[in-house]
Motif scaffolding. Structure first.
Motif, PDB file in Angstrom:
ATOM      1  N   MET A 192       0.816  -1.191   0.000  1.00  0.00           N
ATOM      2  CA  MET A 192       0.000   0.000   0.000  1.00  0.00           C
ATOM      3  C   MET A 192       0.858   1.252   0.000  1.00  0.00           C
ATOM      4  SD  MET A 192      -3.499  -0.077   0.430  1.00  0.00           S
ATOM      5  CE  MET A 192      -4.668  -0.453   1.666  1.00  0.00           C
ATOM      6  N   GLU A 193       1.936   1.248   0.720  1.00  0.00           N
ATOM      7  CA  GLU A 193       2.824   2.408   0.759  1.00  0.00           C
ATOM      8  C   GLU A 193       3.333   2.761  -0.631  1.00  0.00           C
ATOM      9  OE1 GLU A 193       3.876   4.515   3.208  1.00  0.00           O
ATOM     10  OE2 GLU A 193       2.416   3.577   4.526  1.00  0.00           O
ATOM     11  N   ILE A 194       3.665   1.767  -1.413  1.00  0.00           N
ATOM     12  CA  ILE A 194       4.173   2.000  -2.762  1.00  0.00           C
ATOM     13  C   ILE A 194       3.089   2.640  -3.623  1.00  0.00           C
ATOM     14  CG2 ILE A 194       4.962   0.880  -4.885  1.00  0.00           C
ATOM     15  CD1 ILE A 194       6.369  -1.183  -3.058  1.00  0.00           C
ATOM     16  N   ASN A 195       1.858   2.138  -3.517  1.00  0.00           N
ATOM     17  CA  ASN A 195       0.757   2.700  -4.292  1.00  0.00           C
ATOM     18  C   ASN A 195       0.511   4.158  -3.920  1.00  0.00           C
ATOM     19  OD1 ASN A 195       0.319   0.339  -5.690  1.00  0.00           O
ATOM     20  ND2 ASN A 195      -1.163  -0.417  -4.212  1.00  0.00           N
ATOM     21  N   SER A 196       0.561   4.451  -2.635  1.00  0.00           N
ATOM     22  CA  SER A 196       0.374   5.826  -2.173  1.00  0.00           C
ATOM     23  C   SER A 196       1.486   6.721  -2.715  1.00  0.00           C
ATOM     24  CB  SER A 196       0.362   5.856  -0.645  1.00  0.00           C
ATOM     25  OG  SER A 196       0.143   7.152  -0.191  1.00  0.00           O
ATOM     26  N   TYR A 197       2.693   6.225  -2.692  1.00  0.00           N
ATOM     27  CA  TYR A 197       3.843   6.971  -3.208  1.00  0.00           C
ATOM     28  C   TYR A 197       3.686   7.224  -4.711  1.00  0.00           C
ATOM     29  CZ  TYR A 197       8.654   8.130  -4.452  1.00  0.00           C
ATOM     30  OH  TYR A 197       9.760   8.757  -4.951  1.00  0.00           O
ATOM     31  N   LEU A 198       3.275   6.190  -5.445  1.00  0.00           N
ATOM     32  CA  LEU A 198       3.074   6.336  -6.889  1.00  0.00           C
ATOM     33  C   LEU A 198       1.960   7.342  -7.191  1.00  0.00           C
ATOM     34  CD1 LEU A 198       3.445   2.640  -8.078  1.00  0.00           C
ATOM     35  CD2 LEU A 198       5.077   4.517  -8.371  1.00  0.00           C
ATOM     36  N   TYR A 199       0.913   7.325  -6.377  1.00  0.00           N
ATOM     37  CA  TYR A 199      -0.172   8.299  -6.546  1.00  0.00           C
ATOM     38  C   TYR A 199       0.366   9.719  -6.404  1.00  0.00           C
ATOM     39  CZ  TYR A 199      -3.980  11.364  -5.278  1.00  0.00           C
ATOM     40  OH  TYR A 199      -4.825  12.441  -5.214  1.00  0.00           O
ATOM     41  N   ARG A 200       1.171   9.934  -5.378  1.00  0.00           N
ATOM     42  CA  ARG A 200       1.723  11.273  -5.151  1.00  0.00           C
ATOM     43  C   ARG A 200       2.656  11.696  -6.288  1.00  0.00           C
ATOM     44  NH1 ARG A 200       1.052  13.617  -0.253  1.00  0.00           N
ATOM     45  NH2 ARG A 200      -0.031  12.382   1.278  1.00  0.00           N
ATOM     46  N   LEU A 201       3.463  10.775  -6.789  1.00  0.00           N
ATOM     47  CA  LEU A 201       4.343  11.099  -7.915  1.00  0.00           C
ATOM     48  C   LEU A 201       3.540  11.471  -9.156  1.00  0.00           C
ATOM     49  CD1 LEU A 201       7.206   8.441  -7.796  1.00  0.00           C
ATOM     50  CD2 LEU A 201       7.383  10.888  -7.386  1.00  0.00           C
ATOM     51  N   LYS A 202       2.522  10.694  -9.416  1.00  0.00           N
ATOM     52  CA  LYS A 202       1.703  10.904 -10.602  1.00  0.00           C
ATOM     53  C   LYS A 202       0.938  12.227 -10.547  1.00  0.00           C
ATOM     54  CE  LYS A 202      -2.161   8.726 -13.022  1.00  0.00           C
ATOM     55  NZ  LYS A 202      -3.123   7.642 -12.952  1.00  0.00           N
ATOM     56  N   ILE A 224     -12.317   8.510  -4.485  1.00  0.00           N
ATOM     57  CA  ILE A 224     -11.196   9.189  -3.823  1.00  0.00           C
ATOM     58  C   ILE A 224     -10.427   8.198  -2.958  1.00  0.00           C
ATOM     59  CG2 ILE A 224     -10.552  10.970  -2.158  1.00  0.00           C
ATOM     60  CD1 ILE A 224     -13.024  12.580  -3.174  1.00  0.00           C
ATOM     61  N   ALA A 225     -11.154   7.397  -2.190  1.00  0.00           N
ATOM     62  CA  ALA A 225     -10.516   6.397  -1.326  1.00  0.00           C
ATOM     63  C   ALA A 225      -9.673   5.427  -2.154  1.00  0.00           C
ATOM     64  CB  ALA A 225     -11.573   5.639  -0.529  1.00  0.00           C
ATOM     65  N   GLN A 226     -10.202   4.984  -3.284  1.00  0.00           N
ATOM     66  CA  GLN A 226      -9.462   4.060  -4.144  1.00  0.00           C
ATOM     67  C   GLN A 226      -8.253   4.750  -4.762  1.00  0.00           C
ATOM     68  OE1 GLN A 226     -12.518   2.759  -6.835  1.00  0.00           O
ATOM     69  NE2 GLN A 226     -13.210   1.128  -5.463  1.00  0.00           N
ATOM     70  N   ASN A 227      -8.414   5.980  -5.218  1.00  0.00           N
ATOM     71  CA  ASN A 227      -7.306   6.712  -5.832  1.00  0.00           C
ATOM     72  C   ASN A 227      -6.159   6.947  -4.853  1.00  0.00           C
ATOM     73  OD1 ASN A 227      -8.793   6.978  -8.169  1.00  0.00           O
ATOM     74  ND2 ASN A 227      -9.369   9.101  -7.801  1.00  0.00           N
ATOM     75  N   MET A 228      -6.514   7.213  -3.601  1.00  0.00           N
ATOM     76  CA  MET A 228      -5.501   7.582  -2.614  1.00  0.00           C
ATOM     77  C   MET A 228      -5.086   6.419  -1.720  1.00  0.00           C
ATOM     78  SD  MET A 228      -6.917  11.345  -1.621  1.00  0.00           S
ATOM     79  CE  MET A 228      -5.465  11.747  -0.672  1.00  0.00           C
ATOM     80  N   PHE A 229      -5.702   5.250  -1.917  1.00  0.00           N
ATOM     81  CA  PHE A 229      -5.370   4.056  -1.133  1.00  0.00           C
ATOM     82  C   PHE A 229      -5.583   4.283   0.358  1.00  0.00           C
ATOM     83  CE2 PHE A 229      -2.923   4.141  -5.043  1.00  0.00           C
ATOM     84  CZ  PHE A 229      -3.334   2.958  -5.629  1.00  0.00           C
ATOM     85  N   ILE A 230      -6.721   4.904   0.680  1.00  0.00           N
ATOM     86  CA  ILE A 230      -7.107   5.108   2.080  1.00  0.00           C
ATOM     87  C   ILE A 230      -8.540   4.624   2.250  1.00  0.00           C
ATOM     88  CG2 ILE A 230      -5.514   7.024   2.513  1.00  0.00           C
ATOM     89  CD1 ILE A 230      -7.797   8.973   2.056  1.00  0.00           C
TER      90      ILE A 230
END
Length: 82
Positions: free
Chosen positions: A1-11, A46-52
Motif C-alpha cells: 500500500m505504501e508503494i501505491n500511495s507513493y506512486l499516486y503522489r508522484l503521478k 477518492i478512497a481508491q485513488n488515494m489508497f485510504i
C-alpha cells in the motif's frame, strides 16, 4: 500500500501543488481530497485513488466543509470551481 500511495503522489504532484484551501488552512491531505471533490469524484473513488479508507475520506471531507464554511458538497464545489 505504501508503494501505491507513493506512486499516486508522484503521478499527481503537479495537481497537488494547487492549494485550494490556503486561506482555510487545509492540511496537505485535506487539500488532496478537496481537489478530487472539486473534480466531482465520489468518496469511494477518492478512497481508491488515494489508497485510504472510505471513512477516512468522509472525515477529511467533513473537516474541509467545516473549515470552508460550506453546508454541503454541492456548496463546496460551487465555491471553489472557478
Amino acid at each position: 500500500m505504501e508503494i501505491n500511495s507513493y506512486l499516486y503522489r508522484l503521478k499527481n504532484t503537479h495537481t497537488l501543488k494547487l492549494n485550494v484551501g490556503r486561506q482555510y488552512n487545509f492540511t496537505n491531505r485535506e487539500n488532496e481530497i478537496a481537489l478530487q471533490i472539486i473534480k466531482k469524484n465520489s468518496y469511494k473513488q477518492i478512497a481508491q485513488n488515494m489508497f485510504i479508507a472510505y471513512g477516512t475520506v468522509r472525515k477529511h471531507a467533513s473537516n474541509i466543509y467545516i473549515k470552508s464554511n460550506c453546508a454541503s458538497r454541492k456548496d463546496f464545489i460551487k465555491k471553489f470551481k472557478k
